[in-house]
Design a protein around this motif. Structure first.
Motif, short mmCIF file in Angstrom:
data_model
loop_
_atom_site.label_atom_id
_atom_site.label_comp_id
_atom_site.label_asym_id
_atom_site.label_seq_id
_atom_site.Cartn_x
_atom_site.Cartn_y
_atom_site.Cartn_z
N SER A 1 -6.02 50.98 63.00
CA SER A 1 -4.98 50.13 63.60
C SER A 1 -3.87 49.77 62.61
CB SER A 1 -5.60 48.88 64.21
OG SER A 1 -6.33 48.16 63.24
N LYS A 2 -4.20 49.53 61.37
CA LYS A 2 -3.15 49.17 60.39
C LYS A 2 -2.24 50.36 60.12
CE LYS A 2 -5.41 45.23 58.37
NZ LYS A 2 -5.81 44.53 57.17
N THR A 3 -2.79 51.56 60.10
CA THR A 3 -1.96 52.76 59.92
C THR A 3 -1.07 52.96 61.14
OG1 THR A 3 -3.63 53.79 58.50
CG2 THR A 3 -2.00 55.25 59.50
N ASN A 22 0.03 50.65 63.11
CA ASN A 22 1.07 49.62 63.03
C ASN A 22 2.17 50.02 62.06
OD1 ASN A 22 2.15 47.03 63.78
ND2 ASN A 22 1.53 46.33 61.75
N SER A 23 1.80 50.58 60.92
CA SER A 23 2.80 50.95 59.92
C SER A 23 3.61 52.18 60.33
CB SER A 23 2.15 51.18 58.56
OG SER A 23 1.38 52.36 58.56
N ARG A 24 3.11 52.95 61.28
CA ARG A 24 3.78 54.18 61.72
C ARG A 24 4.35 54.08 63.13
NH1 ARG A 24 0.27 59.16 61.37
NH2 ARG A 24 2.29 60.10 61.79
N ARG A 25 4.49 52.87 63.64
CA ARG A 25 4.92 52.69 65.03
C ARG A 25 6.28 53.32 65.32
NH1 ARG A 25 3.69 46.59 66.44
NH2 ARG A 25 4.85 47.12 68.31
N ASP A 26 7.13 53.44 64.32
CA ASP A 26 8.44 54.06 64.54
C ASP A 26 8.36 55.59 64.54
OD1 ASP A 26 7.84 54.12 61.80
OD2 ASP A 26 9.94 53.98 61.21
N GLN A 27 7.21 56.15 64.15
CA GLN A 27 7.04 57.60 64.06
C GLN A 27 6.19 58.18 65.19
OE1 GLN A 27 5.25 58.12 60.22
NE2 GLN A 27 6.79 56.85 59.23
N TRP A 63 -7.53 46.38 66.79
CA TRP A 63 -6.15 45.91 66.57
C TRP A 63 -6.15 44.38 66.45
CZ3 TRP A 63 -1.38 48.35 66.06
CH2 TRP A 63 -0.23 47.57 66.26
N LEU A 123 -3.40 41.86 64.13
CA LEU A 123 -2.13 42.38 64.61
C LEU A 123 -1.80 41.77 65.97
CD1 LEU A 123 -2.83 46.02 63.43
CD2 LEU A 123 -1.21 44.40 62.41
#
Length: 105
Positions: A3-5, A7-12, A87, A92
């Motif tokens: 989930s943290k990954t 979250n960090s890649r939500r724009d990708q 999540w 988050l």
């Protein structure tokens, strides 16, 4: 993908929540697309084939089925490990469709 990954890649990536309507209404990830698993075969055209799809459900079972369906139809798809439960446990944000604080149902 944890989930943290995610979250960090939500724009990708594009997040696809395959839970039922009542679960989605109780709490969701902001910006996720909602298509219940039962409707996914008929609604594949709503997804961008050029972006990786990360599938989400409550704990991972339905998301795994969705990722398998997507992969077999030409999409690159991954499952968010542990689903919405993981999540929320990671601290988050979970919101309702109206933007209020939500919960995992």
């Amino acid at each position: 993908m944890d989930s943290k990954t995610v979250n960090s890649r939500r724009d990708q990536v594009q997040l696809l929540d395959v839970r039922e309507d009542d679960e989605w209404s109780a709490g969701r990830i902001d910006g996720a697309t909602h298509i219940p698993l039962s409707q996914l075969p008929a609604r594949l055209g709503e997804l961008d084939r050029d972006r990786t799809v990360v599938t989400v459900c409550r704990s991972g079972g339905r998301a795994g089925k969705a990722a398998e369906l997507l992969g077999g139809s030409g999409w690159t798809a991954e499952v968010m490990d542990g689903g919405m439960t993981a999540w929320a446990k990671a601290g988050l944000p979970v919101t309702t469709p109206e933007g209020a604080p939500g919960h995992v149902a």
